[in-house]
Write an enzyme that holds these catalytic residues in place. Structure first.
Site, PDB file in Angstrom:
ATOM      1  N   ARG A 125      -3.773 -10.180   4.824  1.00  0.00           N
ATOM      2  CA  ARG A 125      -4.308 -10.152   3.453  1.00  0.00           C
ATOM      3  C   ARG A 125      -3.217  -9.586   2.542  1.00  0.00           C
ATOM      4  O   ARG A 125      -2.843  -8.422   2.670  1.00  0.00           O
ATOM      5  CB  ARG A 125      -5.568  -9.291   3.395  1.00  0.00           C
ATOM      6  CG  ARG A 125      -6.229  -9.238   2.015  1.00  0.00           C
ATOM      7  CD  ARG A 125      -7.480  -8.356   2.046  1.00  0.00           C
ATOM      8  NE  ARG A 125      -8.137  -8.296   0.754  1.00  0.00           N
ATOM      9  CZ  ARG A 125      -7.855  -7.404  -0.191  1.00  0.00           C
ATOM     10  NH1 ARG A 125      -6.905  -6.495   0.014  1.00  0.00           N
ATOM     11  NH2 ARG A 125      -8.501  -7.425  -1.350  1.00  0.00           N
TER      12      ARG A 125
ATOM     13  N   LYS B 129       0.821  -1.209   0.000  1.00  0.00           N
ATOM     14  CA  LYS B 129       0.000   0.000   0.000  1.00  0.00           C
ATOM     15  C   LYS B 129       0.858   1.264   0.000  1.00  0.00           C
ATOM     16  O   LYS B 129       2.049   1.241   0.303  1.00  0.00           O
ATOM     17  CB  LYS B 129      -0.952  -0.012   1.197  1.00  0.00           C
ATOM     18  CG  LYS B 129      -2.104  -1.000   0.998  1.00  0.00           C
ATOM     19  CD  LYS B 129      -3.168  -0.896   2.063  1.00  0.00           C
ATOM     20  CE  LYS B 129      -4.382  -1.758   1.679  1.00  0.00           C
ATOM     21  NZ  LYS B 129      -5.412  -1.756   2.739  1.00  0.00           N
TER      22      LYS B 129
END
Length: 274
Positions: A255, A221
């Site tokens: 995840r 991210k």
């Protein structure tokens, strides 16, 4: 700490890894990477071999500022993938990344076993009732606003207190609709500044007070690659470092895009904690 996936009890007291399969052409990292059945099956097979307990499939990009996708288009994208994966991997624990109740219902009917909702039921008034009736595990994430405007909603009185209150309220509503197995996702990168993301990660163990499994979605991210002045393709090392911290601070599911490296984190932390 277990969840029931199609009759199988999965113990989350030992952390698990959820591999990501994006079927959107505009995903921030792997958009358009898997274009045909052979590539999809090969990628999912590798994630399962590498140790993924769950595979998370999404057909609506939730990256900041992503284009809106109609329900019909989301259905068109995701249902063939669900059918393909459940046919070729009959024992797969397939999570569906959607905030739409109709998509959730159709995917569970096609063989999926978990619903992963970025909005915790706030973007579709029928979602919690639907999940309750389906009797499947439900991942609820913290987010303010929508993927299109969440970067404008980063104001908090107290970040950790506000997130804890958010989950307590959403969990109460979910329980009232008969949802038994709930996993909470703090929502790294969603309606949070870069600094807020690190404050959240550093203090994530405070969410243990909720007494539910915590999912951490940090993989590649912008909170990683912007800080390191690189890009998502070069953010694996940073992802691994933060996954270790997440596990130390209570994450029970990682995840990730890179399952092998995440499983290495899980195995190392497991040894450290023995």
């Amino acid at each position: 700490m277990t969840i029931n996936c199609k009759g199988e009890l999965i113990d989350l007291s030992n952390p698990k890894v959820m591999g990501i399969l994006n079927t959107t052409p505009d995903s921030f990292f792997d958009g358009g990477m898997y274009k045909n059945e052979k590539e999809i099956l090969s990628h999912v097979e590798k994630m399962l071999i590498d140790g993924a307990t769950f595979i998370d499939v999404g057909a609506y990009s939730s990256r900041p500022g992503a284009d809106h996708v109609s329900e019909a288009e989301e259905m068109k994208r995701i249902l063939p993938i669900v059918e393909l994966l459940t046919t070729n991997f009959p024992n797969i624990n397939l999570s569906i990344d959607t905030f739409r109740s109709n998509v959730a219902k159709a995917c569970i009917a096609t063989g999926a076993s978990i619903i992963n909702d970025i909005s915790a039921g706030l973007m579709d008034n029928n979602m919690l009732q639907t999940v309750g009736s389906l009797k499947v595990p439900y991942i609820m994430m913290h987010m303010k606003g929508t993927p299109q405007n969440m970067t404008q909603h980063t104001s908090y009185k107290n970040l950790l207190v506000d997130i804890t209150y958010y989950f307590s309220e959403r969990i109460e509503v979910a329980r009232a609709h008969g949802i038994n197995d709930i996993i909470i996702d703090p929502g790294f990168g969603f309606s949070k500044t870069l600094e807020q993301n690190y404050t959240l990660l550093n203090n994530m163990e405070t969410l243990k007070i909720i007494d539910l499994p915590i999912l951490a979605g940090l993989s590649r991210k912008s909170m990683i690659y912007k800080l390191l002045k690189t890009n998502s393709q070069n953010a694996l090392n940073g992802t691994t470092a933060l996954n270790m911290i997440a596990l130390n601070n209570g994450a029970k599911i990682l995840r990730v895009h890179d399952v092998k490296e995440a499983m290495e984190c899980v195995n190392l932390v497991r040894q450290l904690q023995q």
